[in-house]
Design a protein around this motif. Structure first.
Motif, PDB file in Angstrom:
ATOM      1  N   LEU A 103       0.827  -1.214   0.000  1.00 36.44           N
ATOM      2  CA  LEU A 103       0.000   0.000   0.000  1.00 36.44           C
ATOM      3  C   LEU A 103       0.860   1.263   0.000  1.00 36.44           C
ATOM      4  O   LEU A 103       0.578   2.217  -0.730  1.00 36.44           O
ATOM      5  CB  LEU A 103      -0.935  -0.004   1.213  1.00 36.44           C
ATOM      6  N   GLU A 131      -6.433 -10.167   1.880  1.00 36.58           N
ATOM      7  CA  GLU A 131      -6.352  -8.728   2.082  1.00 36.58           C
ATOM      8  C   GLU A 131      -5.793  -8.015   0.848  1.00 36.58           C
ATOM      9  O   GLU A 131      -6.263  -6.938   0.470  1.00 36.58           O
ATOM     10  CB  GLU A 131      -5.508  -8.416   3.324  1.00 36.58           C
ATOM     11  N   ARG A 135      -7.736  -5.140  -1.515  1.00 35.18           N
ATOM     12  CA  ARG A 135      -7.204  -3.787  -1.634  1.00 35.18           C
ATOM     13  C   ARG A 135      -6.681  -3.451  -3.022  1.00 35.18           C
ATOM     14  O   ARG A 135      -6.365  -2.296  -3.303  1.00 35.18           O
ATOM     15  CB  ARG A 135      -6.087  -3.588  -0.607  1.00 35.18           C
TER      16      ARG A 135
END
Ligand code: ADP
Length: 192
Positions: A103, A131, A135
């Motif tokens: 991220l 996850e 994302r």
């Protein structure tokens, strides 16, 4: 005045073993290399040491990569400067630090391409993959060919001495007679 979009984002490529994830990762990264973008590729090391390695597909294609023991080593390597593109192969084997790292890189304008198994041999979500899938800006699910019926294969069958593995077997197994096959939902067998 708003600043222009810097292009940073996450791309995830998943599927069972033999679905061509490494081929697809290599294809995506090679286009960037040809366009003279800076590309760094990481894969998990079997041992704890940082060393030069390759991402290899089952069909024999290769791309240079660094094998790392954990995401802290990826950070150390990237401290020297951010590339345009960062690739991760076998992303399912990385520690939980992969999610915040991916991220942060995307927020800083890096194109992050991650390839990994979405499901373990039991058909359960694998490590950090759920996850990452949630994302990511882009998700591609690849299929292999079921070795029993020829249908699109979405699962990885683990065979121990030719027999389907047991649900309680460790996800990581260092064993001699262990083998994997691509299978469809119907022919994926987990012993309970
Ligand atoms: P992954 O990274 O998803 O394990 P690879 O990119 O390493 O996949 O390898 C994909 C290659 O595996 C295919 O191009 C093909 O040569 C080979 N292969 C072996 N078994 C199968 C199968 N059952 N279905 C499809 N491809 C297979």
């Amino acid at each position: 005045l708003k600043s222009p979009y810097h292009g940073g984002h996450l791309e995830v490529v998943v599927g069972p073993m033999f679905s061509g994830k490494s081929e697809e990762l290599i294809r995506r990264l090679n286009r960037s290399i040809i366009a003279r973008q800076q590309v760094a590729v990481f894969k998990p090391a079997i041992d704890d040491r940082y060393h030069a390695a390759h991402v290899a597909s089952h069909s024999g294609q290769l791309t240079p990569a660094l094998a790392v023991g954990n995401t802290a080593q990826v950070r150390q390597h990237l401290d020297a400067g951010l590339p345009d593109v960062v690739g991760f192969d076998e992303a399912q084997f990385f520690d939980a630090g992969l999610v915040p790292l991916a991220l942060e890189l995307a927020d800083q304008g890096v194109r992050v391409v991650l390839a990994g198994l979405d499901l373990d041999f039991r058909g359960e979500p694998f490590g950090v993959m759920p996850e990452l899938l949630s994302r990511a800006e882009s998700v591609e699910k690849l299929t292999a060919i079921c070795m029993v019926c020829g249908a699109p294969a979405t699962r990885t069958q683990r065979l121990i001495g030719g027999q389907p593995a047991h649900y309680d077997d460790p996800v990581l197994l260092v064993g001699a007679s262990e083998r994997y096959e691509a299978r469809c939902r119907v022919h994926h067998v987990v012993m309970r």
